[in-house]
Write a protein that holds these residues in place. Structure first.
Motif, short mmCIF file in Angstrom:
data_model
loop_
_atom_site.label_atom_id
_atom_site.label_comp_id
_atom_site.label_asym_id
_atom_site.label_seq_id
_atom_site.Cartn_x
_atom_site.Cartn_y
_atom_site.Cartn_z
N THR A 55 0.82 -1.21 0.00
CA THR A 55 0.00 0.00 0.00
C THR A 55 0.85 1.27 0.00
OG1 THR A 55 -0.14 -0.02 2.41
CG2 THR A 55 -1.91 -1.13 1.20
N ASP A 56 2.15 1.11 0.12
CA ASP A 56 3.06 2.26 0.16
C ASP A 56 3.74 2.43 -1.19
OD1 ASP A 56 4.77 4.28 0.84
OD2 ASP A 56 6.16 3.01 1.96
N LYS A 57 3.45 3.53 -1.88
CA LYS A 57 3.97 3.76 -3.23
C LYS A 57 5.49 3.88 -3.23
CE LYS A 57 3.06 6.46 -7.39
NZ LYS A 57 4.48 6.64 -7.75
N GLU A 58 6.05 4.50 -2.20
CA GLU A 58 7.51 4.65 -2.12
C GLU A 58 8.18 3.27 -2.06
OE1 GLU A 58 10.90 6.69 0.78
OE2 GLU A 58 8.80 7.34 0.92
N TYR A 59 7.62 2.38 -1.25
CA TYR A 59 8.19 1.03 -1.16
C TYR A 59 8.05 0.31 -2.51
CZ TYR A 59 8.91 -3.84 -0.28
OH TYR A 59 9.38 -5.11 -0.38
N PHE A 60 6.89 0.48 -3.15
CA PHE A 60 6.64 -0.16 -4.45
C PHE A 60 7.69 0.28 -5.47
CE2 PHE A 60 4.68 -0.31 -8.65
CZ PHE A 60 4.12 -1.58 -8.68
N ASP A 61 7.93 1.58 -5.55
CA ASP A 61 8.91 2.11 -6.51
C ASP A 61 10.31 1.57 -6.19
OD1 ASP A 61 6.96 3.55 -7.81
OD2 ASP A 61 7.32 5.39 -6.67
#
Length: 377
Positions: A55-61
């Protein structure tokens, strides 16, 4: 199954992934939404997959700075970018969208899924397209024959063509399907190549005499085109001295034989006692409506008169949907007692003549396929 939950501000949990199992990644900032998907995948594929939620975009990127390998990725518009299809080894990508196009994107392995569809329909589409559903079914007991009832609160919503299209879509998945048109006076035969009625007087006498076990009487007359179907009666039920309960008997007695995976009952528009019995008897009920105000009001009134509505047994389909016209389901949302699970777009084969498509052509519609996949889960 190993579940990973990555929320805003969190760090990787450090769980060990069993690489021998299919890897599924669900990425969306809406935690409530992906939790619903997670619960469905847990229910269906508990120990058969590795499931990761982000759910965390920063982690996804950060994660995708390194090429990733996965069997399925379910990703929202917030996370999706075209480079995901280029720099990673991901067999199936499902793009969560709020626009119900039901179409495949420019990339052949990216399929759009409508965010607000019934979660069972979403799972069915993903499991069917990715093959995960087949892997699960190989390790589970075969399902028993099911009665699927198609019902509407008003006429003229395209229920008959829709029910036949779903029957054809199920047949395309190698399922044995029997279609029963439950009308006091039948006109459905126009959709078939063989349109002749059952003419034997003795057969109708036997049906009346064996009204509690009708299928053995009718079995020799069953026809098959794309799927099997009970041919039309030669006259109205009143003229033949038969009760509407004959259709309930046909469905139940056919189910008992185990010859069919699905028995599709296309019932008439009326909440009389026999139809109420069919609603209770059916394993699944598909309510069909249109987007106009009268259809929405009628559906709302119908819901008031039916007890025990639940998302597993009952689904609502808006048929003949035209995005250029007013959608009363949205504009009349206040006080609405149901939610639409799938929209089936209005389709004409020839815009000049207005020729209606055949049920076989409609069976290739993505929304029809999704409904069929839902019924198969």
């Amino acid at each position: 199954m190993t579940a990973h939950i990555y929320e805003e501000g969190s760090q990787q949990k450090g769980m060990v992934i069993n690489m021998g199992k299919p890897r599924i990644i669900i990425a969306d900032t809406d935690l409530n939404y992906i939790t619903l998907l997670e619960l469905k995948f847990v229910e269906e594929l508990f120990d058969k997959v590795n499931l990761e939620m982000i759910t965390d975009k920063e982690y996804f990127d950060s994660l995708f700075l390194t090429p990733q390998k996965a069997d399925v990725m379910i990703v929202s518009d917030d996370f999706y970018r075209e480079t995901l299809t280029i720099h990673n080894d991901i067999e199936n990508i499902f793009l969560i969208t709020e626009n119900n196009t039901g179409q495949q994107t420019l990339h052949k392995n990216v399929i759009e899924i409508y965010k607000y569809s019934n979660v069972n329909i979403i799972y069915s589409q993903i499991a069917g397209a990715s093959g995960l559903g087949a892997k699960a079914s190989n390790n589970s007991a075969p399902k028993k024959s099911q009665i699927i009832l198609f019902f509407s609160a008003t006429g003229g919503v395209g229920k008959t063509l829709l029910s036949m299209s779903v029957a054809a879509a199920l047949a395309n998945q190698f399922r044995q399907v029997l279609y029963i048109n439950a009308g006091h006076l039948q006109t459905f035969q126009q959709h078939f190549k063989q349109q002749g009625a059952i003419i034997s007087i003795d057969t109708y006498a036997k049906l009346t005499a064996k009204s509690d076990n009708a299928y053995p009487v009718i079995k020799e007359y069953i026809r098959k085109e794309k799927f099997s179907y009970v041919p039309p009666f030669k006259a109205s039920l009143v003229a033949l001295g038969m009760s509407y309960k004959i259709y309930e008997s046909l469905a139940i007695s056919a189910k008992k034989t185990g010859e069919y995976d699905y028995i599709i009952v296309d019932t008439e528009t009326a909440l009389h006692e026999s139809n109420m019995n069919l609603l209770n008897t059916a394993d699944r009920v598909v309510f069909v409506m249109n987007q106009n105000e009268s259809s929405v009001v009628a559906a709302n009134m119908m819901v008031d008169n039916i007890n025990g509505l639940n998302s597993d047994k009952h689904i609502f389909i808006c048929n003949n949907f035209d995005k250029q016209k007013n959608n009363a389901i949205v504009t009349m949302n206040k006080g609405l007692k149901f939610s639409v699970d799938e929209y089936v777009n209005h389709v004409l084969e020839d815009t000049e003549t207005g020729r209606e498509v055949s049920y076989e052509e409609m069976a290739e519609n993505e929304s029809i396929k999704k409904i069929a996949m839902f019924l198969m889960t």
